[in-house]
Design a protein around this motif. Structure first.
Motif: not given
Length: 105
Positions: A6-33
């Protein structure tokens, strides 16, 4: 694990211009790519529309996003279809090899 999903979905922004990198998701979720990929795949199977983009010329923001309009989703779908076509082409030589009983000719 459910909380991470659920945290993952909350972190993924709306809009292509606001895309979040896999690296940033991994860091924020404290996991690997690799785990991020698995989580995104699982969310997509559950029906979440999570798109991704990759830069062809360095101008585009690369990462994951939720579409704000059908055109953004269409862009993602076309990219994936192109990847599927390329993968099928790459398999042809191996399939030919198998059909030939292991002969390369």
């Amino acid at each position: 694990m459910n909380n991470t999903k659920s945290k993952l979905l909350e972190m993924i922004p709306y809009g292509k211009d606001h895309a979040i990198s896999m690296e940033q998701l991994a860091i924020t979720l404290d996991t690997d790519k690799r785990n991020v990929r698995k989580l995104i795949y699982a969310e997509r199977l559950r029906g979440a529309v999570i798109c991704s983009s990759c830069s062809k010329n360095g101008d585009e923001i690369t990462g994951y996003y939720r579409p704000t309009c059908p055109e953004e989703a269409k862009s993602y779908v076309e990219m994936q279809k192109s990847r599927i076509r390329s993968a099928k082409q790459a398999l042809k030589s191996a399939e030919k090899y198998i059909k030939g009983g292991g002969n390369n000719g």
